[in-house]
Every structure is written in C-alpha cells, then in structure tokens.
Design a protein around this motif. Structure first.
Motif, PDB file in Angstrom:
ATOM      1  N   SER A  30       0.839  -1.221   0.000  1.00  0.00           N
ATOM      2  CA  SER A  30       0.000   0.000   0.000  1.00  0.00           C
ATOM      3  C   SER A  30       0.856   1.245   0.000  1.00  0.00           C
ATOM      4  N   GLU A  31       1.964   1.238   0.734  1.00  0.00           N
ATOM      5  CA  GLU A  31       2.848   2.405   0.759  1.00  0.00           C
ATOM      6  C   GLU A  31       3.485   2.634  -0.609  1.00  0.00           C
ATOM      7  N   VAL A  32       3.879   1.541  -1.265  1.00  0.00           N
ATOM      8  CA  VAL A  32       4.463   1.675  -2.606  1.00  0.00           C
ATOM      9  C   VAL A  32       3.433   2.237  -3.584  1.00  0.00           C
ATOM     10  N   MET A  33       2.213   1.746  -3.489  1.00  0.00           N
ATOM     11  CA  MET A  33       1.163   2.185  -4.417  1.00  0.00           C
ATOM     12  C   MET A  33       0.841   3.655  -4.212  1.00  0.00           C
ATOM     13  N   GLU A  34       0.763   4.117  -2.963  1.00  0.00           N
ATOM     14  CA  GLU A  34       0.440   5.526  -2.711  1.00  0.00           C
ATOM     15  C   GLU A  34       1.617   6.429  -3.050  1.00  0.00           C
ATOM     16  N   GLU A  35       2.856   5.984  -2.734  1.00  0.00           N
ATOM     17  CA  GLU A  35       4.026   6.833  -2.946  1.00  0.00           C
ATOM     18  C   GLU A  35       4.235   7.118  -4.431  1.00  0.00           C
ATOM     19  N   PHE A  36       4.034   6.115  -5.288  1.00  0.00           N
ATOM     20  CA  PHE A  36       4.316   6.279  -6.718  1.00  0.00           C
ATOM     21  C   PHE A  36       3.048   6.368  -7.559  1.00  0.00           C
ATOM     22  N   ASP A  37       1.883   6.448  -6.907  1.00  0.00           N
ATOM     23  CA  ASP A  37       0.602   6.579  -7.611  1.00  0.00           C
ATOM     24  C   ASP A  37       0.468   5.490  -8.685  1.00  0.00           C
ATOM     25  N   CYS A  38       0.631   4.249  -8.246  1.00  0.00           N
ATOM     26  CA  CYS A  38       0.620   3.113  -9.169  1.00  0.00           C
ATOM     27  C   CYS A  38      -0.798   2.781  -9.608  1.00  0.00           C
ATOM     28  N   GLY A  39      -0.906   2.280 -10.833  1.00  0.00           N
ATOM     29  CA  GLY A  39      -2.191   1.782 -11.302  1.00  0.00           C
ATOM     30  C   GLY A  39      -2.548   0.470 -10.599  1.00  0.00           C
ATOM     31  N   HIS A  40      -1.555  -0.345 -10.391  1.00  0.00           N
ATOM     32  CA  HIS A  40      -1.761  -1.577  -9.625  1.00  0.00           C
ATOM     33  C   HIS A  40      -0.393  -2.059  -9.124  1.00  0.00           C
ATOM     34  N   VAL A  41      -0.431  -2.849  -8.065  1.00  0.00           N
ATOM     35  CA  VAL A  41       0.762  -3.502  -7.515  1.00  0.00           C
ATOM     36  C   VAL A  41       0.372  -4.944  -7.236  1.00  0.00           C
ATOM     37  N   THR A  42       1.133  -5.874  -7.799  1.00  0.00           N
ATOM     38  CA  THR A  42       0.827  -7.294  -7.627  1.00  0.00           C
ATOM     39  C   THR A  42       2.077  -8.041  -7.146  1.00  0.00           C
ATOM     40  N   LEU A  43       1.902  -8.877  -6.125  1.00  0.00           N
ATOM     41  CA  LEU A  43       2.987  -9.705  -5.598  1.00  0.00           C
ATOM     42  C   LEU A  43       2.715 -11.148  -6.009  1.00  0.00           C
ATOM     43  N   LEU A  44       3.691 -11.761  -6.682  1.00  0.00           N
ATOM     44  CA  LEU A  44       3.498 -13.108  -7.213  1.00  0.00           C
ATOM     45  C   LEU A  44       4.619 -14.036  -6.730  1.00  0.00           C
ATOM     46  N   GLN A  45       4.305 -15.308  -6.742  1.00  0.00           N
ATOM     47  CA  GLN A  45       5.296 -16.340  -6.404  1.00  0.00           C
ATOM     48  C   GLN A  45       5.407 -17.294  -7.585  1.00  0.00           C
ATOM     49  N   ARG A  46       6.632 -17.497  -8.077  1.00  0.00           N
ATOM     50  CA  ARG A  46       6.839 -18.324  -9.265  1.00  0.00           C
ATOM     51  C   ARG A  46       7.657 -19.561  -8.880  1.00  0.00           C
ATOM     52  N   HIS A  47       7.084 -20.733  -9.208  1.00  0.00           N
ATOM     53  CA  HIS A  47       7.813 -22.000  -9.050  1.00  0.00           C
ATOM     54  C   HIS A  47       7.751 -22.705 -10.400  1.00  0.00           C
ATOM     55  N   ARG A  48       6.885 -23.654 -10.562  1.00  0.00           N
ATOM     56  CA  ARG A  48       6.623 -24.222 -11.885  1.00  0.00           C
ATOM     57  C   ARG A  48       5.542 -23.417 -12.595  1.00  0.00           C
ATOM     58  N   SER A  49       4.701 -22.768 -11.799  1.00  0.00           N
ATOM     59  CA  SER A  49       3.674 -21.874 -12.335  1.00  0.00           C
ATOM     60  C   SER A  49       3.716 -20.589 -11.523  1.00  0.00           C
ATOM     61  N   THR A  50       2.928 -19.626 -11.932  1.00  0.00           N
ATOM     62  CA  THR A  50       2.915 -18.332 -11.255  1.00  0.00           C
ATOM     63  C   THR A  50       1.633 -18.200 -10.447  1.00  0.00           C
ATOM     64  N   GLU A  51       1.790 -17.808  -9.150  1.00  0.00           N
ATOM     65  CA  GLU A  51       0.655 -17.705  -8.236  1.00  0.00           C
ATOM     66  C   GLU A  51       0.605 -16.284  -7.682  1.00  0.00           C
ATOM     67  N   VAL A  52      -0.593 -15.677  -7.700  1.00  0.00           N
ATOM     68  CA  VAL A  52      -0.777 -14.333  -7.172  1.00  0.00           C
ATOM     69  C   VAL A  52      -0.928 -14.419  -5.651  1.00  0.00           C
ATOM     70  N   LEU A  53      -0.054 -13.710  -4.939  1.00  0.00           N
ATOM     71  CA  LEU A  53      -0.127 -13.697  -3.477  1.00  0.00           C
ATOM     72  C   LEU A  53      -0.904 -12.492  -2.958  1.00  0.00           C
ATOM     73  N   GLU A  54      -0.707 -11.325  -3.594  1.00  0.00           N
ATOM     74  CA  GLU A  54      -1.344 -10.098  -3.116  1.00  0.00           C
ATOM     75  C   GLU A  54      -1.534  -9.184  -4.320  1.00  0.00           C
ATOM     76  N   HIS A  55      -2.684  -8.484  -4.375  1.00  0.00           N
ATOM     77  CA  HIS A  55      -2.952  -7.590  -5.498  1.00  0.00           C
ATOM     78  C   HIS A  55      -3.669  -6.348  -4.987  1.00  0.00           C
ATOM     79  N   LEU A  56      -3.167  -5.187  -5.386  1.00  0.00           N
ATOM     80  CA  LEU A  56      -3.805  -3.917  -5.043  1.00  0.00           C
ATOM     81  C   LEU A  56      -3.982  -3.119  -6.330  1.00  0.00           C
ATOM     82  N   GLY A  57      -5.130  -2.455  -6.448  1.00  0.00           N
ATOM     83  CA  GLY A  57      -5.375  -1.604  -7.605  1.00  0.00           C
ATOM     84  C   GLY A  57      -6.197  -2.303  -8.672  1.00  0.00           C
ATOM     85  N   ALA A  58      -6.140  -1.744  -9.907  1.00  0.00           N
ATOM     86  CA  ALA A  58      -6.920  -2.288 -11.025  1.00  0.00           C
ATOM     87  C   ALA A  58      -6.398  -3.655 -11.419  1.00  0.00           C
TER      88      ALA A  58
END
Length: 579
Positions: A30-58
């Motif tokens: 949330s701090e990153v999104m507000e500081e840089f006025d991001c359209g979205h911020v998504t945190l993902l984990q990649r192993h054999r496939s990609t999994e969304v851990l956290e998503h903020l914004g559009a």
C-alpha cells in the motif's frame, strides 16, 4: 520516501493504525502504491507456475510474464505507463515477483530491488512460521495417539515423560504419584528407572509438595511448571502430578502447550485408573462366583497355612558373599615413580622379614643426588679456601670482612644442601623395598607385568601375607539386608556365619563376625554394600589361594516361617507401597 527503511517504517505505522491492513506485506504494498501513484501492484510467487499472493489496484494480467533473474528489474513502456517486474530469490527454486504499473513517477531500480528483497524476507518468515505451526500440530497429534494407545500405567506415564518433553520443549517432564504422605516419581524424561535418593528426584518431590501446599504457582522455581492431573486443578482430588522443567522461564506458547499436555495426561491417567479398577473388581467378582465348595475348602486350607506361617518360627539368615584372605596381609605400593630394575620374588614365594622384594630406578633422583653432592663439594671447597686466605697475615681488614660475609653465606648454603641431600638419600633408600614381616608373595604374573616396566608413585604392586597367622572372610551385605544383621548384632553376643568356598561347595564351614563397617560403599556392580569381617574357625586354609570366592549366610535369630520364605516379596511391597 527515498530509502527502503523509510518504506518499512511507514508500513509498520500503517499496520498499527489501520485495522483493515491484514499484515506487513499488505501495508508495504500500500505504501508503494500511494508513494508512486501506481495503477496496480501485484505480488506473485513463481515456481513451476505463477501464483498471485497479493494484489492492489486495477486488474492486470499476470500470465506470460518474462523471466527475470533475482536482483534484476525488467522494464516495459506502454504509451504513458511504465510497467516493472522485479524479482528476488525466495528459495532455491522459487522466486518472488513484484509487478507494478507506474504513470508519472518511476522509482529507482535499486530501490525497487531492495523492496522486493524485503518482501521476499517477509514471505520466507511467514512460510517458516507456517511450517513450525504445522509441525507443532503434528507433534501434538502423534503424542495424543501414542498416549491413548495403552491403558497400562507404566506405558502411559513413560509416554507422558518422554513425548511430553518433545511437544512442550521442556528439558525434563516428570510424572509423580502420591503414595501415603509422600510423592513418588513414576517416570521422568531420559531415565529408565528413577533413583529415589538422587538430588534431582528429591528436588522434584519437594517442588510438588510445596506447590500442593501453596495451591498456586511458585515464584521460587521460575523455570518449572507444576500441576495436578485433574480437570478441576484441585490437588485434593487426585494422587497424580506433572512437572515441566525448562532451561529458561517458559514463554506464553510453552505454557499453553504445557496446559494442553496436562489435559491429555489427565485424561490418559483417568482412563488407566478406570480400566484398572474395573478389571480388578471384575476378576474378583467372577472368581467369587465360580468358586464352589471344593474350591472354598482349598481356599480355607490356604488361609490356615498362611496363619500358621505367621506363627511358626524358623531360623532367619541373610545371604552374603565375599572372599577368603589371610588375616595378616600387607599391600606393597611403589614409593616413587620409576622403573622396576630388580624383582627377585615370584607369586607364591615364601619370604623372611627384611627380605628384598623389589628395587626401583629413578633417574631424576639420581641426577638430583649427583647435583647436590657436586654443589655441596663446591661449597665446602670454597669454605676451605676462605679459611686458608683468612689465615694469611697480609690480608687487609676489608678483605677479611668480605670473606667473613661470604663464609657465612656458604655455611648457610652448605647446611641447606646437606638437608636436601639427606631427603634425597631417604627417597633413594626407599626405592629398595623389603618385607616388613615373613610370609608369602601374592601377585599375578609379577615378572611379566612389573620387571623392567615403569610404575607410578602409589601404584599397587603385589601383597605379602602370612597364611600361618589365620584367615578371615571379607563379606559384602546388601544395603537392603544390613539392617537385619545390625539388629541381630545388638541382640546377640556374637554373630555366627556359615559359608562355603566356591571351589568346594559341598563342605560347610563356620566363622564369627568380628566387625561391621561403619560406612556403605558402592560395589563394582553399582549396588550399595556394607563390608563384614569374619574370623574363620578352621585352620585348613594354609594352602588355599588368597581371594577365593565365598558364599555364606549370617544367622539373625528366628522369625515367622512365612516371613523367612517371603521376606523379599514383603520388603519389596513395603518399599513400594507402605513406606
């Protein structure tokens, strides 16, 4: 904010002030999104496939993301927007990705890499915490399965003591039972059989007794938790207690785990008690119904025999064992360190008084002797020279005064050297060992084990004994039996002993107990024993080997024949139940 530290501090403030923020990861995104006025911020984990851990914004597509090595940032421009994909190593084969969309202000690449590393560290801590939680739950489940798999008291209390320490993280878990007025330890971590006399067991019993009297946690033992094994926690309702000992004062989590373990242990002990009572009563009831007249007659006859066994007296003796040795024996020890240079004796050899036994060589003493003799000779020669010079009439008064001072110093030095030389001569003289009395040499393979071999001061070499001056028995009585012998000693004029040699068990001989040791010693087998010295009545042992094994019994008066036959069983019950 221009540094990762500022972002972390801001995220912690948001986490503490905003109840809708779930965790530190969400706060930091949330701090990153507000500081840089991001359209979205998504945190993902990649192993054999990609999994969304956290998503903020559009909403933003996360499929077909490019490969980015840890520590790098992939940039992509789309019209007025800039999209970044930063990567950090989560494990050996997993990555954490930070996917963000910036419109006006774009962060520094190093700042973005540092932020994704911080997020990866937070993620690793969360995964580790989850693993630890799952492991604790698995341990408790395994403990419960093992604990409730048996209805035997011994198995149950040992499971509580052993597995309970693993579950709670305690250094030691002890289960105790109140028998009479005392608490008896039934099981403890890492011990197969407890010793009621050990300091650790006494400390635990005192701790339980103090806790029971206080009815509240004791501040004197901050590293221990003590509780009764009863649902209500009332000491008067149960005869069982549990003690958890930790290396440091227990944490809140350890106290909670110990409380859960206590509840499991309470239920398990209650199940064992119910099963034991039901089993014993059921057996007694079935046996009473199945006994007919004939069996009743047999039971009555057995009762009569029991009564008679308590009334009819019989000789009562205590079994002892030991060795047969000459009464006049002397042990020969090495007076100094050295090498055995002469050994004129052999095993079984007859020697007279002052006969040479062995000679030791000590090069250090010989060197010290030579040095002292040389120093003393030099001092005496100098004194003679001073005396000659002082007799010269041409000597000046100043020279005579100096010679007088030197002479006094040399006289003092010579006296000290003579005393040292006398001590060294005594030590050298002691290297020659002689027999203090006539007798026979007893020692195994003397020439092979001693001749031309080094020995240390105080080392046992062999023994001399005179078999013509009588023999005696060195007997060992168990600590459990010595009280009967002491009672008989106070009630009788003399204690008699019957014994047989292991080499000739067919012949019974007699002896008289002369003395009883005032102390108890630990035998090579690890048991406590008391030594008894007995004079053998027979003089037929002149050719007997010293140290022959002996089996005997000490007469301790008369007791009821039932007690004589069942003494060990009765005393076992007394030690375990009545006392």
């Amino acid at each position: 904010m221009n540094s990762p530290e500022e972002f972390v501090l801001a995220a912690e403030r948001r986490l503490n002030s905003d109840p809708q923020t779930a965790d530190l990861t969400t706060a930091l995104l949330s701090e990153v999104m507000e500081e840089f006025d991001c359209g979205h911020v998504t945190l993902l984990q990649r192993h054999r496939s990609t999994e969304v851990l956290e998503h903020l914004g559009a909403c933003a597509p996360v499929s077909e993301l490019p490969d980015v090595s840890p520590g790098n940032v992939h940039w992509q421009s789309r019209k007025t927007k800039t999209i970044s994909l930063a990567a950090a190593a989560l494990t050996d084969d997993q990555q954490l990705l930070l996917h963000a969309e910036f419109e006006d202000r774009v962060p520094d690449e190093h700042l973005l890499s540092a932020l994704v590393e911080i997020l990866a560290d937070i993620r690793r801590r969360c995964l580790l915490s989850q693993v630890m939680t799952d492991a604790g739950i698995h341990q408790r489940e395994s403990f419960a399965i093992q604990l409730f798999s048996s209805l035997d008291f011994s198995d149950t209390v040992h499971t509580i003591a052993t597995d309970g320490a693993v579950v709670t993280g305690a250094t030691r878990v002890t289960v105790a039972r109140r028998i009479g007025q005392e608490w008896i330890v039934q099981a403890t971590t890492g011990v197969t059989e407890t010793n009621d006399r050990s300091d650790a067991v006494r400390k635990i019993r005192e701790l339980i007794a103090r806790q029971e009297s206080q009815q509240s946690p004791s501040a004197a033992e901050p590293n221990a938790l003590v509780a009764p094994l009863h649902r209500s926690g009332d000491w008067s309702e149960t005869d069982w207690a549990i003690v958890f000992e930790f290396a440091a004062p227990p944490t809140s989590a350890q106290r909670t785990t110990a409380s859960v373990t206590t509840q499991f242990a309470t239920t398990a002990v209650r199940n064992c008690s119910s099963y034991a009572e039901r089993t014993i009563l059921g057996q007694v009831s079935r046996r009473m119904r199945s006994i007919g007249r004939r069996r009743m007659l047999l039971a009555a006859s057995a009762s009569v025999l029991v009564v008679l066994s308590m009334l009819i007296p019989a000789d009562f003796s205590i079994e002892v064992q030991g060795v047969l040795v000459p009464a006049d024996r002397r042990f020969v020890f090495a007076p100094e360190d050295g090498i055995v240079s002469q050994l004129p004796v052999t095993d079984g050899m007859e020697v007279e008084i002052d006969a040479p036994l062995c000679m030791l060589e000590n090069s250090e003493l010989e060197t010290q002797h030579e040095r002292l003799v040389g120093d003393l000779a030099g001092a005496e020669a100098r004194l003679a020279a001073i005396a000659a010079i002082r007799g010269d009439p041409l000597a000046s008064p100043q020279q005579s005064g100096m010679l007088s001072a030197e002479e006094a110093e040399l006289n003092q030095k010579a006296d000290s050297l003579r005393k040292q030389l006398s001590i060294v001569n005594q030590r050298i003289s002691a290297l020659s060992l002689k027999a203090e009395s006539a007798g026979r040499i007893y020692g195994l393979r003397l020439q092979q084990t001693l001749f031309r071999r080094p020995v240390q001061r105080g080392q046992f070499l062999f023994e001399t004994a005179d078999p013509e001056k009588g023999w005696q028995l060195e007997l060992q009585a168990s600590e459990l039996d010595i009280r009967h012998i002491l009672e008989a000693e106070s009630a009788q004029d003399s204690l008699r002993c019957r014994f047989t040699l292991r080499t000739s068990p067919e012949k019974i001989r007699h002896a008289t107990i002369r003395s009883i040791s005032q102390s108890t010693e630990i035998s090579p087998n690890g048991t406590l024993e008391t030594t008894l010295i007995a004079d053998a009545d027979s003089d037929e042992f002149k050719e007997q080997r010293s140290g022959a094994g002996v089996l005997g019994s000490v007469y301790c008066g008369r007791r009821a024949i039932g007690y004589v036959w069942m003494r060990k069983v009765i005393e076992f019950i007394q030690r375990r139940t009545w006392l």
